[in-house]
Design a protein around this motif. Structure first.
Motif, mmCIF file in Angstrom:
data_model
loop_
_atom_site.group_PDB
_atom_site.id
_atom_site.type_symbol
_atom_site.label_atom_id
_atom_site.label_comp_id
_atom_site.label_asym_id
_atom_site.label_seq_id
_atom_site.Cartn_x
_atom_site.Cartn_y
_atom_site.Cartn_z
ATOM 1 N N ALA A 114 0.839 -1.208 0.000
ATOM 2 C CA ALA A 114 0.000 0.000 0.000
ATOM 3 C C ALA A 114 0.870 1.253 0.000
ATOM 4 C CB ALA A 114 -0.920 -0.015 1.220
ATOM 5 N N ALA A 115 1.898 1.275 0.838
ATOM 6 C CA ALA A 115 2.769 2.460 0.927
ATOM 7 C C ALA A 115 3.543 2.647 -0.381
ATOM 8 C CB ALA A 115 3.734 2.304 2.098
ATOM 9 N N LEU A 116 3.985 1.562 -0.981
ATOM 10 C CA LEU A 116 4.745 1.673 -2.240
ATOM 11 C C LEU A 116 3.843 2.165 -3.373
ATOM 12 C CD1 LEU A 116 6.953 -1.545 -2.076
ATOM 13 C CD2 LEU A 116 7.636 0.807 -1.585
ATOM 14 N N HIS A 117 2.613 1.641 -3.423
ATOM 15 C CA HIS A 117 1.665 2.116 -4.441
ATOM 16 C C HIS A 117 1.393 3.604 -4.245
ATOM 17 C CE1 HIS A 117 0.468 -1.309 -6.828
ATOM 18 N NE2 HIS A 117 0.369 -2.061 -5.758
ATOM 19 N N LYS A 206 2.600 -14.314 -1.425
ATOM 20 C CA LYS A 206 1.958 -14.295 -2.742
ATOM 21 C C LYS A 206 0.431 -14.258 -2.593
ATOM 22 C CE LYS A 206 5.855 -16.829 -4.666
ATOM 23 N NZ LYS A 206 6.445 -18.161 -4.860
ATOM 24 N N ALA A 207 -0.078 -14.979 -1.575
ATOM 25 C CA ALA A 207 -1.528 -14.990 -1.330
ATOM 26 C C ALA A 207 -2.016 -13.593 -0.978
ATOM 27 C CB ALA A 207 -1.860 -15.967 -0.204
ATOM 28 N N ALA A 208 -1.252 -12.867 -0.166
ATOM 29 C CA ALA A 208 -1.657 -11.506 0.229
ATOM 30 C C ALA A 208 -1.739 -10.609 -1.006
ATOM 31 C CB ALA A 208 -0.669 -10.940 1.247
ATOM 32 N N ILE A 209 -0.741 -10.716 -1.881
ATOM 33 C CA ILE A 209 -0.723 -9.881 -3.093
ATOM 34 C C ILE A 209 -1.923 -10.214 -3.981
ATOM 35 C CG2 ILE A 209 0.564 -9.358 -5.217
ATOM 36 C CD1 ILE A 209 3.156 -9.980 -3.572
ATOM 37 N N LEU A 210 -2.148 -11.511 -4.207
ATOM 38 C CA LEU A 210 -3.251 -11.922 -5.086
ATOM 39 C C LEU A 210 -4.613 -11.555 -4.507
ATOM 40 C CD1 LEU A 210 -2.108 -15.439 -6.379
ATOM 41 C CD2 LEU A 210 -2.038 -13.247 -7.583
ATOM 42 N N ALA A 211 -4.761 -11.694 -3.190
ATOM 43 C CA ALA A 211 -6.060 -11.385 -2.565
ATOM 44 C C ALA A 211 -6.387 -9.907 -2.741
ATOM 45 C CB ALA A 211 -6.036 -11.759 -1.090
ATOM 46 N N GLY A 212 -5.394 -9.050 -2.550
ATOM 47 C CA GLY A 212 -5.610 -7.608 -2.722
ATOM 48 C C GLY A 212 -6.074 -7.294 -4.134
ATOM 49 N N ILE A 213 -5.413 -7.916 -5.113
ATOM 50 C CA ILE A 213 -5.769 -7.653 -6.514
ATOM 51 C C ILE A 213 -7.150 -8.243 -6.835
ATOM 52 C CG2 ILE A 213 -5.135 -8.078 -8.921
ATOM 53 C CD1 ILE A 213 -2.204 -8.320 -7.941
ATOM 54 N N ARG A 218 -7.322 -4.301 0.666
ATOM 55 C CA ARG A 218 -5.955 -4.456 1.176
ATOM 56 C C ARG A 218 -5.857 -5.715 2.017
ATOM 57 N NH1 ARG A 218 -4.647 1.662 2.362
ATOM 58 N NH2 ARG A 218 -4.116 2.111 0.203
ATOM 59 N N VAL A 219 -4.969 -6.594 1.623
ATOM 60 C CA VAL A 219 -4.711 -7.787 2.419
ATOM 61 C C VAL A 219 -3.215 -7.817 2.680
ATOM 62 C CG1 VAL A 219 -4.881 -10.298 2.507
ATOM 63 C CG2 VAL A 219 -6.666 -8.992 1.363
ATOM 64 N N ARG A 220 -2.862 -7.736 3.965
ATOM 65 C CA ARG A 220 -1.437 -7.750 4.319
ATOM 66 C C ARG A 220 -1.015 -9.164 4.684
ATOM 67 N NH1 ARG A 220 1.233 -3.249 6.625
ATOM 68 N NH2 ARG A 220 1.987 -4.730 8.167
ATOM 69 N N LEU A 221 0.278 -9.363 4.704
ATOM 70 C CA LEU A 221 0.832 -10.683 5.035
ATOM 71 C C LEU A 221 0.248 -11.207 6.352
ATOM 72 C CD1 LEU A 221 2.815 -12.867 4.288
ATOM 73 C CD2 LEU A 221 4.639 -11.510 5.283
ATOM 74 N N ASP A 222 0.128 -10.327 7.347
ATOM 75 C CA ASP A 222 -0.383 -10.748 8.661
ATOM 76 C C ASP A 222 -1.840 -11.182 8.613
ATOM 77 O OD1 ASP A 222 2.037 -10.046 9.609
ATOM 78 O OD2 ASP A 222 1.407 -8.169 10.557
ATOM 79 N N GLY A 332 -2.773 1.546 -10.936
ATOM 80 C CA GLY A 332 -2.175 1.584 -9.607
ATOM 81 C C GLY A 332 -2.915 0.629 -8.692
ATOM 82 N N GLU A 333 -2.800 0.872 -7.396
ATOM 83 C CA GLU A 333 -3.488 0.007 -6.440
ATOM 84 C C GLU A 333 -4.991 0.235 -6.553
ATOM 85 O OE1 GLU A 333 -3.375 -1.096 -1.704
ATOM 86 O OE2 GLU A 333 -3.291 1.002 -2.276
ATOM 87 N N SER A 334 -5.769 -0.855 -6.491
ATOM 88 C CA SER A 334 -7.226 -0.741 -6.479
ATOM 89 C C SER A 334 -7.709 -1.393 -5.197
ATOM 90 C CB SER A 334 -7.814 -1.447 -7.709
ATOM 91 O OG SER A 334 -9.220 -1.472 -7.610
ATOM 92 N N ALA A 335 -7.986 -0.571 -4.184
ATOM 93 C CA ALA A 335 -8.372 -1.124 -2.874
ATOM 94 C C ALA A 335 -9.657 -0.472 -2.387
ATOM 95 C CB ALA A 335 -7.241 -0.920 -1.876
ATOM 96 N N TYR A 336 -10.509 -0.094 -3.347
ATOM 97 C CA TYR A 336 -11.682 0.713 -2.987
ATOM 98 C C TYR A 336 -12.745 -0.040 -2.199
ATOM 99 C CZ TYR A 336 -14.128 -1.723 -6.730
ATOM 100 O OH TYR A 336 -14.691 -2.705 -7.492
ATOM 101 N N THR A 337 -12.741 -1.387 -2.256
ATOM 102 C CA THR A 337 -13.832 -2.108 -1.577
ATOM 103 C C THR A 337 -13.645 -2.147 -0.061
ATOM 104 O OG1 THR A 337 -12.768 -4.276 -1.772
ATOM 105 C CG2 THR A 337 -14.237 -3.631 -3.567
ATOM 106 N N GLN A 338 -12.393 -2.024 0.367
ATOM 107 C CA GLN A 338 -12.078 -2.014 1.804
ATOM 108 C C GLN A 338 -12.794 -3.138 2.561
ATOM 109 O OE1 GLN A 338 -12.496 1.906 3.495
ATOM 110 N NE2 GLN A 338 -11.545 2.857 1.737
#
Ligand code: HSE
Length: 429
Positions: A114-117, A206-213, A218-222, A332-338
């Protein structure tokens, strides 16, 4: 066609970086045609400058990655260092200096995506990372772009080649975990310290990255529930075979039926031999995507290795270079559903539980009652007795993970249950 080259800084020159440099050189003419301008390797930042790097002009080598990014003529940085630092600081520095970034860094993207995006967006630059998930397999771009008009409800995949190699060996030869791991190490599939792979950390990133997309959230490793595969035994495979199944380490990402939350998990699971993921052998990866309009899609191929991963990096390089020439940026990042990420206890699936019990009257009834008391419905029971002891295998209908955990806790307290030999989820039916 523009003749002034786009200048590329390569950050890291290990297994993947050296392949990126090789392909950039050998395919330079094709890349120029496809992009509409030449791309020039303008600097290569490494930790060990004395190492011989065939095909790379020694004058390009530097140990000062920051200075390379700050020198003022770099258009695109390729980060193939891996890990959190110094990669994170270097990527941020690149954006601050107007440089777009191609990265293969799953750990960093899973932790700080999220911060990098946000940094990329703030500076109007691209962040592409196809190589971070499943090596050569086109997956990030299809999910970010080709499926952007659809609704992805479920992703289930084998995203770690090392563990798939080990599990495939156990399945095909009857070997135990350690024996299969030793073979994977000898053949160069497993690293000297295989923890990141066998404990599921690599797959969880990899699961965190794919879930976010997939779910535009936003899905973080934790947030990813994780179980490794070191406890999977030859007995589990024998039991899986009796059920017409095999065992895979799966990353499973799901949108809840009410659409209000998502789950993300990595763990070993039994899957029927008829499922397409069951036939993914050796160190290959495959990801099964279920989308509302598209239906079921399967992405398959090499998930690791220098050249396959470099293929994904080069694809991103071409895309980012084209964007640069068009003075545009890609998605860019698409995290609008929250959407919130629900805990593992909310996941609903089937279970295979193997118990060591006393072989005497009433034991089966006691075990069945314990399942019933926790609202877990039994599908099948198989018992094999020997010398007053018995092995009892219970396969349940679909139940919440929390209910199953409660059942197992209660089973462990029964005098007649000597031990819970294994608990495995059953997926893909
Ligand atoms: N170690 C990973 C695997 C490759 O075995 O799939 C890089 O993510």
């Amino acid at each position: 066609m523009r003749t002034r080259p786009l200048k590329v800084a390569l950050l890291g020159c290990g297994v993947v970086g050296s392949e990126v440099a090789r392909i950039m050189t050998t395919h330079a003419d094709d890349l120029t045609q496809r992009i509409g301008a030449p791309v020039e390797l303008a600097g290569v930042a490494v930790r060990r400058p004395s190492k011989i790097r065939e095909g790379i002009d020694p004058a390009l080598i530097t140990t000062d990655a920051t200075a390379l990014l700050k020198r003022g003529d770099i258009d695109i940085a390729i980060e193939v260092i891996g890990g959190i630092e110094p990669a994170r600081t270097l990527i941020t520095t690149a954006f601050e200096h107007g440089i777009s970034v191609v990265s293969a860094n799953k750990a960093l993207l899973a932790q700080d995506g999220a911060a990098l995006h946000a940094a990329a967006e703030q500076h109007g630059r691209d962040l592409y990372y196809e190589a971070a998930v499943a090596g050569a397999i086109p997956l990030v771009r299809p999910m970010r772009e080709s499926l952007a008009g659809d609704k992805i409800n479920r992703v289930m995949g084998i995203v770690n080649g090392t563990t798939n190699f080990i599990l495939d060996k156990m399945d095909s030869t009857g070997a135990g975990y350690q024996e299969a791991l030793d073979e994977a190490t000898a053949l160069g599939y497993a690293e000297a310290d295989p923890t990141a792979d066998v404990e599921g950390y690599d797959a969880a990133a990899k699961a965190a990255i794919l879930a976010g997309i997939a779910f535009h959230t936003r899905v973080r490793l934790d947030d990813v529930y994780r179980e490794g595969m070191t406890e999977v035994s030859a007995a589990d495979f024998a039991s899986a075979k009796r059920m017409g199944c095999t065992i895979k380490l799966l990353a499973i990402l799901e949108r809840a039926a009410d659409g209000e939350s998502v789950t993300a998990r990595v763990h070993p699971a039994m899957i029927p031999l008829s499922h397409p993921l069951a036939s993914v052998r050796e160190a290959y990866n495959a990801v099964f995507v279920e989308a509302e309009a598209a239906g079921r899609l399967m992405f398959y191929g090499p998930g690791a290795g220098g050249a396959p991963t470099a293929s994904a990096v080069l694809g991103d390089l071409v895309a980012v270079a084209r964007n640069k020439l068009a003075e545009a940026t890609g998605p860019g990042e698409s995290a609008y559903t929250q959407l919130p990420v629900s805990p593992m206890g909310d996941v609903v699936t089937r279970y295979h539980i193997s118990l060591d019990v006393a072989d005497k009257p009433g034991v089966l009834a006691q075990v069945a009652t314990t399942f019933a008391e926790h609202g877990v419905s039994i599908d099948t029971v198989r018992q094999q007795g020997k010398d007053g002891e018995a092995s009892l295998v219970v396969v349940t209908h679909r139940a919440a993970d929390a209910a199953l955990s409660g059942t197992v806790e209660a089973l462990r307290k029964l005098d007649t249950v000597r031990g819970v030999a294994s608990i495995m989820r059953v997926e893909g039916e």
